[in-house]
Design a protein around this motif. Structure first.
Motif, PDB file in Angstrom:
ATOM      1  N   CYS A  35      59.058  13.617  53.674  1.00 62.13           N
ATOM      2  CA  CYS A  35      59.240  12.174  53.477  1.00 62.13           C
ATOM      3  C   CYS A  35      59.891  11.553  54.707  1.00 62.13           C
ATOM      4  O   CYS A  35      60.820  12.126  55.287  1.00 62.13           O
ATOM      5  CB  CYS A  35      60.107  11.906  52.242  1.00 62.13           C
ATOM      6  SG  CYS A  35      59.152  11.806  50.720  1.00 62.13           S
ATOM      7  N   ARG A  36      59.404  10.380  55.077  1.00 57.86           N
ATOM      8  CA  ARG A  36      60.024   9.664  56.201  1.00 57.86           C
ATOM      9  C   ARG A  36      61.361   9.042  55.803  1.00 57.86           C
ATOM     10  O   ARG A  36      62.164   8.703  56.661  1.00 57.86           O
ATOM     11  CB  ARG A  36      59.062   8.588  56.711  1.00 57.86           C
ATOM     12  CG  ARG A  36      57.787   9.136  57.313  1.00 57.86           C
ATOM     13  CD  ARG A  36      56.980   8.039  57.983  1.00 57.86           C
ATOM     14  NE  ARG A  36      56.518   7.062  57.016  1.00 57.86           N
ATOM     15  CZ  ARG A  36      55.361   7.162  56.365  1.00 57.86           C
ATOM     16  NH1 ARG A  36      54.583   8.209  56.577  1.00 57.86           N
ATOM     17  NH2 ARG A  36      54.982   6.239  55.508  1.00 57.86           N
ATOM     18  N   THR A  37      61.568   8.825  54.514  1.00 62.40           N
ATOM     19  CA  THR A  37      62.844   8.335  54.000  1.00 62.40           C
ATOM     20  C   THR A  37      63.332   9.314  52.945  1.00 62.40           C
ATOM     21  O   THR A  37      62.703  10.335  52.679  1.00 62.40           O
ATOM     22  CB  THR A  37      62.681   6.937  53.385  1.00 62.40           C
ATOM     23  OG1 THR A  37      61.740   7.010  52.313  1.00 62.40           O
ATOM     24  CG2 THR A  37      62.168   5.935  54.421  1.00 62.40           C
ATOM     25  N   ARG A  38      64.456   9.009  52.336  1.00 67.25           N
ATOM     26  CA  ARG A  38      65.003   9.917  51.332  1.00 67.25           C
ATOM     27  C   ARG A  38      64.079  10.023  50.139  1.00 67.25           C
ATOM     28  O   ARG A  38      63.929  11.082  49.555  1.00 67.25           O
ATOM     29  CB  ARG A  38      66.388   9.429  50.888  1.00 67.25           C
ATOM     30  CG  ARG A  38      67.457   9.523  51.970  1.00 67.25           C
ATOM     31  CD  ARG A  38      68.809   9.090  51.414  1.00 67.25           C
ATOM     32  NE  ARG A  38      69.233   9.977  50.339  1.00 67.25           N
ATOM     33  CZ  ARG A  38      70.265   9.728  49.521  1.00 67.25           C
ATOM     34  NH1 ARG A  38      70.940   8.590  49.668  1.00 67.25           N
ATOM     35  NH2 ARG A  38      70.585  10.576  48.578  1.00 67.25           N
ATOM     36  N   TRP A  39      63.462   8.909  49.757  1.00 66.26           N
ATOM     37  CA  TRP A  39      62.535   8.920  48.632  1.00 66.26           C
ATOM     38  C   TRP A  39      61.710   7.633  48.644  1.00 66.26           C
ATOM     39  O   TRP A  39      62.000   6.693  49.369  1.00 66.26           O
ATOM     40  CB  TRP A  39      63.277   9.052  47.295  1.00 66.26           C
ATOM     41  CG  TRP A  39      64.254   7.932  47.017  1.00 66.26           C
ATOM     42  CD1 TRP A  39      63.953   6.649  46.650  1.00 66.26           C
ATOM     43  CD2 TRP A  39      65.683   7.998  47.091  1.00 66.26           C
ATOM     44  NE1 TRP A  39      65.085   5.914  46.486  1.00 66.26           N
ATOM     45  CE2 TRP A  39      66.178   6.723  46.740  1.00 66.26           C
ATOM     46  CE3 TRP A  39      66.592   9.001  47.409  1.00 66.26           C
ATOM     47  CZ2 TRP A  39      67.516   6.440  46.709  1.00 66.26           C
ATOM     48  CZ3 TRP A  39      67.936   8.723  47.379  1.00 66.26           C
ATOM     49  CH2 TRP A  39      68.385   7.447  47.028  1.00 66.26           C
ATOM     50  N   TYR A  40      60.682   7.639  47.812  1.00 71.10           N
ATOM     51  CA  TYR A  40      59.911   6.438  47.528  1.00 71.10           C
ATOM     52  C   TYR A  40      60.151   6.053  46.079  1.00 71.10           C
ATOM     53  O   TYR A  40      60.287   6.924  45.222  1.00 71.10           O
ATOM     54  CB  TYR A  40      58.406   6.671  47.764  1.00 71.10           C
ATOM     55  CG  TYR A  40      58.054   7.015  49.179  1.00 71.10           C
ATOM     56  CD1 TYR A  40      57.998   6.028  50.149  1.00 71.10           C
ATOM     57  CD2 TYR A  40      57.773   8.323  49.539  1.00 71.10           C
ATOM     58  CE1 TYR A  40      57.675   6.343  51.457  1.00 71.10           C
ATOM     59  CE2 TYR A  40      57.454   8.648  50.851  1.00 71.10           C
ATOM     60  CZ  TYR A  40      57.410   7.658  51.800  1.00 71.10           C
ATOM     61  OH  TYR A  40      57.086   7.961  53.087  1.00 71.10           O
ATOM     62  N   GLU A  41      60.184   4.767  45.802  1.00 75.82           N
ATOM     63  CA  GLU A  41      60.471   4.289  44.462  1.00 75.82           C
ATOM     64  C   GLU A  41      59.320   3.434  43.932  1.00 75.82           C
ATOM     65  O   GLU A  41      58.650   2.729  44.686  1.00 75.82           O
ATOM     66  CB  GLU A  41      61.758   3.453  44.440  1.00 75.82           C
ATOM     67  CG  GLU A  41      63.028   4.276  44.537  1.00 75.82           C
ATOM     68  CD  GLU A  41      64.265   3.459  44.231  1.00 75.82           C
ATOM     69  OE1 GLU A  41      64.094   2.264  43.856  1.00 75.82           O
ATOM     70  OE2 GLU A  41      65.373   3.978  44.355  1.00 75.82           O
ATOM     71  N   LEU A  42      59.122   3.530  42.621  1.00 71.11           N
ATOM     72  CA  LEU A  42      58.183   2.660  41.936  1.00 71.11           C
ATOM     73  C   LEU A  42      58.600   2.563  40.480  1.00 71.11           C
ATOM     74  O   LEU A  42      59.406   3.394  40.001  1.00 71.11           O
ATOM     75  CB  LEU A  42      56.746   3.190  42.038  1.00 71.11           C
ATOM     76  CG  LEU A  42      56.433   4.535  41.377  1.00 71.11           C
ATOM     77  CD1 LEU A  42      54.988   4.562  40.916  1.00 71.11           C
ATOM     78  CD2 LEU A  42      56.652   5.675  42.367  1.00 71.11           C
ATOM     79  N   SER A  43      58.079   1.598  39.766  1.00 70.93           N
ATOM     80  CA  SER A  43      58.387   1.386  38.353  1.00 70.93           C
ATOM     81  C   SER A  43      57.100   1.417  37.549  1.00 70.93           C
ATOM     82  O   SER A  43      56.030   1.056  38.045  1.00 70.93           O
ATOM     83  CB  SER A  43      59.101   0.038  38.138  1.00 70.93           C
ATOM     84  OG  SER A  43      60.327   0.005  38.839  1.00 70.93           O
ATOM     85  N   LYS A  44      57.237   1.829  36.299  1.00 74.38           N
ATOM     86  CA  LYS A  44      56.072   1.932  35.429  1.00 74.38           C
ATOM     87  C   LYS A  44      56.533   1.738  33.987  1.00 74.38           C
ATOM     88  O   LYS A  44      57.539   2.310  33.564  1.00 74.38           O
ATOM     89  CB  LYS A  44      55.403   3.297  35.601  1.00 74.38           C
ATOM     90  CG  LYS A  44      54.132   3.485  34.781  1.00 74.38           C
ATOM     91  CD  LYS A  44      53.524   4.842  35.069  1.00 74.38           C
ATOM     92  CE  LYS A  44      52.257   5.040  34.265  1.00 74.38           C
ATOM     93  NZ  LYS A  44      51.223   4.047  34.641  1.00 74.38           N
ATOM     94  N   VAL A  45      55.792   0.948  33.222  1.00 70.07           N
ATOM     95  CA  VAL A  45      56.082   0.722  31.806  1.00 70.07           C
ATOM     96  C   VAL A  45      55.056   1.477  30.984  1.00 70.07           C
ATOM     97  O   VAL A  45      53.844   1.340  31.200  1.00 70.07           O
ATOM     98  CB  VAL A  45      56.049  -0.784  31.469  1.00 70.07           C
ATOM     99  CG1 VAL A  45      56.357  -1.000  29.987  1.00 70.07           C
ATOM    100  CG2 VAL A  45      57.055  -1.542  32.327  1.00 70.07           C
ATOM    101  N   VAL A  46      55.531   2.312  30.055  1.00 70.33           N
ATOM    102  CA  VAL A  46      54.634   3.132  29.237  1.00 70.33           C
ATOM    103  C   VAL A  46      54.983   2.953  27.770  1.00 70.33           C
ATOM    104  O   VAL A  46      56.090   2.521  27.415  1.00 70.33           O
ATOM    105  CB  VAL A  46      54.736   4.625  29.620  1.00 70.33           C
ATOM    106  CG1 VAL A  46      54.343   4.839  31.065  1.00 70.33           C
ATOM    107  CG2 VAL A  46      56.142   5.161  29.355  1.00 70.33           C
TER     108      VAL A  46
END
Length: 637
Positions: A35-46
């Motif tokens: 990863c170029r950064t510590r992490w990638y973030e996203l959100s999801k509603v299930v």
């Protein structure tokens, strides 16, 4: 992080139409070693009632692909213990939802890593920090190989000849495991019963919409707005059921979208032998008239446009009947596109995916009286196959996921994917696949005999499926390894045999049986020089009878092959040599492998003189050869 700042008790992250009692907001981090950064973030509603672990992982990984051969592990952050807990099954997912029943917000971490290294360090969730999320990257998937040219067949089909016929075909019987004792394709579970709870929710949504519409005129604006925010569900789709073979074009007829309307219009015109011209076409409306409007003064025309939802199409004008001469259509129609062909042939291909293009053209001609060009039917068939089995180009990407799943579920199995780079793009080259259970079963419980052959794949990838097949204690075929190559060349067969030797080694008494193909015979001789190598008598006879024939060969050639003792073999051989010496010279020069029982070793305990064992596998897999490679391998598995 999404909060609960919505209207009333409804959180702002919850979309309209979802059940607030079973919906959860998932805050997801993706971590990997590169990863170029510590992490990638996203959100999801299930919806917890409709989400399972496999589909959740598939959706996230599909939008955020991992590297070649990477494994994916999922963890959720427990608010009580302050630790990350791994999620492996649907039961773990349900436990996660239960622990966050009050907050309705779960914090997940997807860790990508190579099988040979440990997962990356899972960062601790710190709430209230000012770190901004990073948009997930769009990493390119593996480039799909170009459509290969068809190879020349090495297994031509012959009718059973009247001369040189095998007098004892029952000696070559091979049992196929019809009971699924060894080739278990998985149980066919019945479809789950409909969820009455879900059905009631749908009806409640429709009723609530009608009530809202009727009450909104009488209630105040504030009350109406509050009802729409808290109670209103998605608008129900209109009823668009119609006869697909003869769609109606009456005023008021509804179609689900503009594409469905165009297909229905083409079917309607083909059925009634109309030929029309498009006068106006855009995403929201479609207007056409008869092609012979000027010549025959035909007033037939149709106007259709979308409703307020912007999707559903309604026929709004059809004022005049179509009464001009239809004979001038001469088997063509402007609306016969590849999408129309796809909609008509998809049901036929679900029943038999190996239907040829010419057969599809014939069926369309009989059903709709239209002459569809070959190229258009070819493209329509490809669209239909993509609908049934998924996109063809993505099937090669899925091979690496297939490899990772096999190695995780069956440690010790072999899935070797060979690829090459063309114009800085990775292209599929060939593949070798052997399950550890099949290899162990062959080495411990089967006779050291392998029938090797290949068969053409008739899907969009025009390669060959190789197989090394053994025979078990029941005299049933026992596949040990399979491979996928682009063509039968010396290089490909040597590569396949080298991988096979890495898997099975060189057992005592190992025996191979092949056809008369030079490439496969060279591959066996080069990699397994110490093994006994037999030649299929059926293929030998097919080559022999192209040059020589006569009653002497009918009486003695097959008999020589089935002879147990050198005395009987020499008796039949001398009879043929005296009648036609040049025929025996041909056998010596062109068929140097073993083809008579009198010369077989006894270590393998198998006396087949033909390669029917591999041909039985080819016949068993024949209905599946039109599938994408990932689906084909999964069927074999």
């Amino acid at each position: 992080m999404a909060g609960n700042n919505g209207v009333g008790d409804r959180p702002d992250w919850l979309p309209d139409g979802m059940d607030p009692n079973s919906s959860y907001n998932l805050e997801i981090r993706i971590v990997a070693h590169n990863c170029r950064t510590r992490w990638y973030e996203l959100s999801k509603v299930v919806d917890a009632d409709r989400t399972n672990f496999r589909s959740l992982v598939a959706e996230v990984v599909d939008k955020n692909p991992h590297g070649y051969g990477d494994l994916v592990k999922v963890f959720y952050y427990c608010m009580d213990t302050k630790v990350n807990i791994q999620v492996c099954t649907d039961q773990d997912l349900l436990e996660m939802f239960e622990k966050h029943k009050v907050s309705k917000c779960c914090f997940l971490t997807f860790a990508y890593h190579k099988p040979s290294v440990d997962p990356p360090i899972i960062p601790v969730w710190e709430f209230g920090s000012s770190d901004k999320s990073v948009d997930p990257p769009v990493t390119p998937s593996i480039a799909s190989p170009i459509l290969g040219e068809a190879s020349n067949s090495t297994h031509a089909q012959y009718d059973e000849p009247e001369i040189l016929a095998n007098p004892n075909p029952i000696y070559e019987h091979v049992g196929v495991d019809d009971e699924g004792l060894y080739l278990d394709l998985g149980p066919n579970y019945p479809p789950p019963p409909p969820n009455p709870k879900a059905g009631n929710k749908g009806r409640e949504a429709e009723i609530s919409e009608d009530e809202i519409c009727s009450e909104s005129d009488e209630s105040s604006d504030d009350e109406s707005d509050e009802e729409m925010v808290t109670d209103r569900g998605p608008e129900p789709m209109p009823d668009v059921n119609y006869d697909k073979k003869n769609p109606p074009m009456d005023v008021g007829t509804l179609y689900s979208n503009m594409k469905a309307f165009k297909i229905a219009l083409a079917s309607h015109s083909a059925k009634h032998e109309y030929h029309y011209l498009v006068e106006k076409s855009d995403p929201g409306r479609y207007r056409m008239h008869c092609k012979f409007k000027e010549e025959l003064d035909c007033q037939w025309r149709i106007h259709a446009s979308t409703l307020k939802d912007g999707v559903t199409v309604k026929v709004k004008r059809n004022p005049h009947p179509h009464d001009c001469q239809s004979a001038k259509r001469v088997g063509v129609c402007v609306g016969i596109t590849q999408e129309w062909v796809c909609s008509k042939v998809v049901d036929w291909l679900k029943e038999d995916g190996n239907i040829q293009i010419k057969e599809l053209i014939r069926r369309l001609k009989n059903e709709y009286k239209v002459n569809v060009p070959y190229r258009r039917v070819y493209k329509g068939k490809n669209l239909a196959m993509d609908q049934i089995y998924g996109p063809w180009d993505k099937s090669f990407d899925n091979l690496f996921r297939f490899k990772a799943q096999i190695e995780e579920s069956s440690p010790g199995s072999f899935v070797i994917i060979d690829h090459h780079t063309i114009n800085n793009k990775i292209r599929f080259n060939r593949l070798f696949f052997a399950l550890k259970a099949c290899v162990d079963g062959f080495l411990r419980g089967c006779r050291p005999y392998l029938a090797v052959d290949s068969t053409f794949l008739n899907g969009r990838f025009r390669g060959q499926l190789c197989v090394a097949c053994a025979v078990d204690g029941h005299n049933w075929m026992y596949p040990v390894a399979v491979g996928v190559i682009d063509s039968e060349t010396n290089e490909n067969w040597v590569w396949f045999m080298e991988r096979l030797k890495e898997v099975i080694g060189s057992p005592d008494g190992l025996t191979f049986c092949t056809d008369c193909g030079q490439a496969v015979m060279n591959g066996v001789s080069e990699v397994f020089p110490e093994a006994e190598h037999r030649e299929c008598m059926y293929h030998l006879v097919q080559n022999f009878k192209k040059r020589f024939s006569g009653k002497v060969f009918d009486d003695h050639l097959w008999a020589a092959s089935y002879s147990w003792s050198p005395y009987l073999f020499n008796k039949h051989y001398i009879a043929m040599a005296q009648a036609k010496p040049e025929a025996m010279v041909y056998l010596h020069e062109n068929h140097k492998k073993l083809w008579t029982r009198s010369q077989y070793r006894t270590g393998s305990k198998v006396d087949y003189v033909t390669n029917n064992l591999a041909e039985s596998f080819n016949n068993w897999i024949k209905p599946e050869k039109g599938k994408n490679i990932d689906d084909l391998l999964d069927t074999i598995r």
